[in-house]
Design a protein around this motif. Structure first.
Motif, PDB file in Angstrom:
ATOM      1  N   ALA A 155     146.720 150.721  79.427  1.00 51.39           N
ATOM      2  CA  ALA A 155     146.828 151.012  77.982  1.00 51.39           C
ATOM      3  C   ALA A 155     147.192 149.704  77.278  1.00 51.39           C
ATOM      4  O   ALA A 155     148.083 148.988  77.731  1.00 51.39           O
ATOM      5  CB  ALA A 155     147.920 152.044  77.746  1.00 51.39           C
ATOM      6  N   GLY A 156     146.475 149.409  76.206  1.00 51.85           N
ATOM      7  CA  GLY A 156     146.733 148.146  75.503  1.00 51.85           C
ATOM      8  C   GLY A 156     145.626 147.134  75.736  1.00 51.85           C
ATOM      9  O   GLY A 156     145.494 146.157  75.003  1.00 51.85           O
ATOM     10  N   VAL A 157     144.845 147.359  76.803  1.00 51.71           N
ATOM     11  CA  VAL A 157     143.679 146.493  77.040  1.00 51.71           C
ATOM     12  C   VAL A 157     142.498 147.051  76.244  1.00 51.71           C
ATOM     13  O   VAL A 157     142.231 148.260  76.278  1.00 51.71           O
ATOM     14  CB  VAL A 157     143.313 146.431  78.540  1.00 51.71           C
ATOM     15  N   VAL A 158     141.806 146.168  75.521  1.00 48.03           N
ATOM     16  CA  VAL A 158     140.632 146.583  74.735  1.00 48.03           C
ATOM     17  C   VAL A 158     139.351 146.352  75.543  1.00 48.03           C
ATOM     18  O   VAL A 158     138.528 147.245  75.701  1.00 48.03           O
ATOM     19  CB  VAL A 158     140.585 145.787  73.416  1.00 48.03           C
ATOM     20  N   GLU A 159     139.176 145.155  76.093  1.00 48.77           N
ATOM     21  CA  GLU A 159     137.954 144.829  76.860  1.00 48.77           C
ATOM     22  C   GLU A 159     138.203 143.531  77.647  1.00 48.77           C
ATOM     23  O   GLU A 159     139.194 142.848  77.391  1.00 48.77           O
ATOM     24  CB  GLU A 159     136.778 144.669  75.877  1.00 48.77           C
ATOM     25  N   LEU A 193     128.592 137.887  85.053  1.00 50.65           N
ATOM     26  CA  LEU A 193     128.987 136.798  84.159  1.00 50.65           C
ATOM     27  C   LEU A 193     130.468 136.849  83.834  1.00 50.65           C
ATOM     28  O   LEU A 193     131.081 137.923  83.858  1.00 50.65           O
ATOM     29  CB  LEU A 193     128.230 136.914  82.820  1.00 50.65           C
ATOM     30  N   VAL A 194     130.996 135.668  83.476  1.00 51.97           N
ATOM     31  CA  VAL A 194     132.207 135.630  82.666  1.00 51.97           C
ATOM     32  C   VAL A 194     131.776 135.129  81.310  1.00 51.97           C
ATOM     33  O   VAL A 194     131.007 134.167  81.197  1.00 51.97           O
ATOM     34  CB  VAL A 194     133.277 134.669  83.241  1.00 51.97           C
ATOM     35  N   LYS A 195     132.211 135.853  80.259  1.00 48.94           N
ATOM     36  CA  LYS A 195     131.992 135.392  78.886  1.00 48.94           C
ATOM     37  C   LYS A 195     133.296 135.536  78.130  1.00 48.94           C
ATOM     38  O   LYS A 195     134.238 136.156  78.620  1.00 48.94           O
ATOM     39  CB  LYS A 195     130.898 136.240  78.225  1.00 48.94           C
ATOM     40  N   GLY A 196     133.332 134.932  76.921  1.00 53.74           N
ATOM     41  CA  GLY A 196     134.503 135.158  76.090  1.00 53.74           C
ATOM     42  C   GLY A 196     135.413 133.968  75.901  1.00 53.74           C
ATOM     43  O   GLY A 196     136.421 134.050  75.214  1.00 53.74           O
ATOM     44  N   ARG A 197     135.064 132.819  76.483  1.00 56.07           N
ATOM     45  CA  ARG A 197     135.935 131.657  76.239  1.00 56.07           C
ATOM     46  C   ARG A 197     135.804 131.221  74.771  1.00 56.07           C
ATOM     47  O   ARG A 197     136.645 130.510  74.251  1.00 56.07           O
ATOM     48  CB  ARG A 197     135.627 130.513  77.198  1.00 56.07           C
ATOM     49  N   GLY A 198     134.714 131.723  74.131  1.00 60.53           N
ATOM     50  CA  GLY A 198     134.582 131.456  72.700  1.00 60.53           C
ATOM     51  C   GLY A 198     135.268 132.528  71.854  1.00 60.53           C
ATOM     52  O   GLY A 198     135.244 132.484  70.626  1.00 60.53           O
ATOM     53  N   GLY A 199     135.839 133.543  72.507  1.00 62.50           N
ATOM     54  CA  GLY A 199     136.653 134.513  71.792  1.00 62.50           C
ATOM     55  C   GLY A 199     135.951 135.752  71.298  1.00 62.50           C
ATOM     56  O   GLY A 199     136.597 136.659  70.785  1.00 62.50           O
ATOM     57  N   SER A 200     134.619 135.845  71.499  1.00 62.51           N
ATOM     58  CA  SER A 200     133.895 136.988  70.899  1.00 62.51           C
ATOM     59  C   SER A 200     133.436 138.010  71.937  1.00 62.51           C
ATOM     60  O   SER A 200     132.459 138.722  71.721  1.00 62.51           O
ATOM     61  CB  SER A 200     132.661 136.460  70.162  1.00 62.51           C
ATOM     62  N   LEU A 201     134.121 138.096  73.051  1.00 68.09           N
ATOM     63  CA  LEU A 201     133.628 138.906  74.176  1.00 68.09           C
ATOM     64  C   LEU A 201     133.396 140.364  73.809  1.00 68.09           C
ATOM     65  O   LEU A 201     132.425 140.978  74.271  1.00 68.09           O
ATOM     66  CB  LEU A 201     134.576 138.812  75.363  1.00 68.09           C
ATOM     67  N   LEU A 202     134.242 140.969  72.968  1.00 66.73           N
ATOM     68  CA  LEU A 202     134.106 142.400  72.674  1.00 66.73           C
ATOM     69  C   LEU A 202     132.799 142.680  71.945  1.00 66.73           C
ATOM     70  O   LEU A 202     132.008 143.528  72.366  1.00 66.73           O
ATOM     71  CB  LEU A 202     135.289 142.899  71.843  1.00 66.73           C
ATOM     72  N   ARG A 203     132.540 141.952  70.886  1.00 66.58           N
ATOM     73  CA  ARG A 203     131.327 142.190  70.096  1.00 66.58           C
ATOM     74  C   ARG A 203     130.084 141.792  70.894  1.00 66.58           C
ATOM     75  O   ARG A 203     129.057 142.467  70.845  1.00 66.58           O
ATOM     76  CB  ARG A 203     131.400 141.424  68.773  1.00 66.58           C
ATOM     77  N   GLU A 204     130.195 140.712  71.678  1.00 65.21           N
ATOM     78  CA  GLU A 204     129.051 140.307  72.508  1.00 65.21           C
ATOM     79  C   GLU A 204     128.752 141.392  73.536  1.00 65.21           C
ATOM     80  O   GLU A 204     127.607 141.767  73.751  1.00 65.21           O
ATOM     81  CB  GLU A 204     129.350 138.972  73.202  1.00 65.21           C
ATOM     82  N   LYS A 205     129.795 141.977  74.123  1.00 68.13           N
ATOM     83  CA  LYS A 205     129.575 142.997  75.157  1.00 68.13           C
ATOM     84  C   LYS A 205     128.970 144.248  74.518  1.00 68.13           C
ATOM     85  O   LYS A 205     128.119 144.905  75.110  1.00 68.13           O
ATOM     86  CB  LYS A 205     130.878 143.322  75.881  1.00 68.13           C
ATOM     87  N   MET A 206     129.391 144.568  73.275  1.00 65.06           N
ATOM     88  CA  MET A 206     128.834 145.750  72.597  1.00 65.06           C
ATOM     89  C   MET A 206     127.346 145.546  72.333  1.00 65.06           C
ATOM     90  O   MET A 206     126.511 146.381  72.667  1.00 65.06           O
ATOM     91  CB  MET A 206     129.573 145.981  71.275  1.00 65.06           C
ATOM     92  N   VAL A 207     126.987 144.398  71.745  1.00 68.09           N
ATOM     93  CA  VAL A 207     125.575 144.145  71.408  1.00 68.09           C
ATOM     94  C   VAL A 207     124.741 144.023  72.678  1.00 68.09           C
ATOM     95  O   VAL A 207     123.700 144.663  72.824  1.00 68.09           O
ATOM     96  CB  VAL A 207     125.445 142.870  70.551  1.00 68.09           C
ATOM     97  N   GLU A 208     125.231 143.249  73.627  1.00 66.70           N
ATOM     98  CA  GLU A 208     124.437 143.001  74.834  1.00 66.70           C
ATOM     99  C   GLU A 208     124.342 144.244  75.711  1.00 66.70           C
ATOM    100  O   GLU A 208     123.403 144.430  76.461  1.00 66.70           O
ATOM    101  CB  GLU A 208     124.984 141.775  75.555  1.00 66.70           C
ATOM    102  N   GLY A 209     125.318 145.148  75.539  1.00 72.82           N
ATOM    103  CA  GLY A 209     125.244 146.421  76.273  1.00 72.82           C
ATOM    104  C   GLY A 209     124.228 147.361  75.652  1.00 72.82           C
ATOM    105  O   GLY A 209     123.774 148.311  76.276  1.00 72.82           O
ATOM    106  N   ALA A 210     123.819 147.063  74.400  1.00 71.54           N
ATOM    107  CA  ALA A 210     122.867 147.939  73.689  1.00 71.54           C
ATOM    108  C   ALA A 210     121.439 147.417  73.838  1.00 71.54           C
ATOM    109  O   ALA A 210     120.518 147.926  73.222  1.00 71.54           O
ATOM    110  CB  ALA A 210     123.234 147.987  72.209  1.00 71.54           C
ATOM    111  N   CYS A 211     121.262 146.358  74.644  1.00 71.78           N
ATOM    112  CA  CYS A 211     119.949 145.700  74.692  1.00 71.78           C
ATOM    113  C   CYS A 211     119.075 146.213  75.822  1.00 71.78           C
ATOM    114  O   CYS A 211     119.554 146.545  76.886  1.00 71.78           O
ATOM    115  CB  CYS A 211     120.136 144.210  74.932  1.00 71.78           C
TER     116      CYS A 211
END
Ligand code: DER
Length: 220
Positions: A192-196, A81-99
């Protein structure tokens, strides 16, 4: 059928995967909204009970999520997938990675032959410090794919968009496929400097696609 009708059809199909008592991770886009509305209705009708719905931002209280339902901006033939055009990719990836299960709901316009194939943004969340330097490193990383890196801005004054985590987003636009996604992901995350970044590789367990000809359910 409008695109929103298709989004609703895909969302309602995903809600059929929900059982009472589940801990759910719910997305934040316009497609996921239809799933949230549907769940609310089933709860009011008593058809679903004891659902813990954690918006994509609250894992400390529920570290194990039974099922996540969320939209996507692009889906390739391998369910990457590509996600994140809505701006919440980091938190979505954290939650969806825990599923245990991650059900993606899209209308057919999101299907691409390869990641980046829509010609639209593949977002990368970066810290604000020296973002121009980070953007140029990202652009150089994918120069063979004709990559252009742009800071995401808001409104007429073109203020930088700031994520819920206080970071900036550099949107990457590709003219050709970037090839091996895992290698691309590793090279992005080593800067370095990239979060996700917004490539969700091998994370979706099911993708539900609503199209003019009906629903398609693709399982990993
Ligand atoms: O991940 C995102 O931010 C995307 O926007 C994704 O959730 C799709 O949103 P949509 O269902 O509103 O197209």
């Amino acid at each position: 059928l409008t695109q929103d009708d298709l989004k609703k059809i895909a969302a309602y199909k995903a809600v059929e995967y929900i059982e009472s008592g589940m801990v759910l991770g719910l997305g934040t886009g316009s497609t996921a909204k239809h799933a949230v509305d549907r769940i609310g209705k089933l709860l009011r009708q008593g058809k679903l009970k004891d659902i813990v719905g954690i918006p994509t931002s609250n894992l400390d209280s529920h570290p194990v999520v039974d099922l996540a339902i969320d939209g996507a901006d692009e889906v390739d033939p391998y369910l990457n997938l590509v996600k994140g055009r809505g701006g919440s990719l980091l938190r979505e990836k954290m939650v969806e990675g825990a599923c245990k299960k991650f059900v993606v709901i899209v209308d057919e316009s999101k299907l691409v032959n390869y990641i980046g194939g829509s010609g639209l943004a593949m977002p990368v969340e970066v810290i604000q410090f020296c973002w121009k330097f980070t953007a140029s490193r990202l652009q150089n990383l994918f120069q063979e794919s004709g990559c252009v890196a742009k800071l995401r801005t808001l409104g007429e004054k073109a203020e930088p968009y700031v994520t819920d985590n206080g970071n900036y987003i550099i949107d990457l636009y590709f003219k050709q496929s970037i090839g091996d996604l895992k290698a691309a992901s590793d090279s992005i995350l080593q800067i370095a400097g990239v979060v996700e970044h917004g490539m969700f590789i091998d994370m979706a367990t099911t993708v539900i696609v609503a199209g003019e000809l009906g629903l398609i359910v693709k399982n990993k």
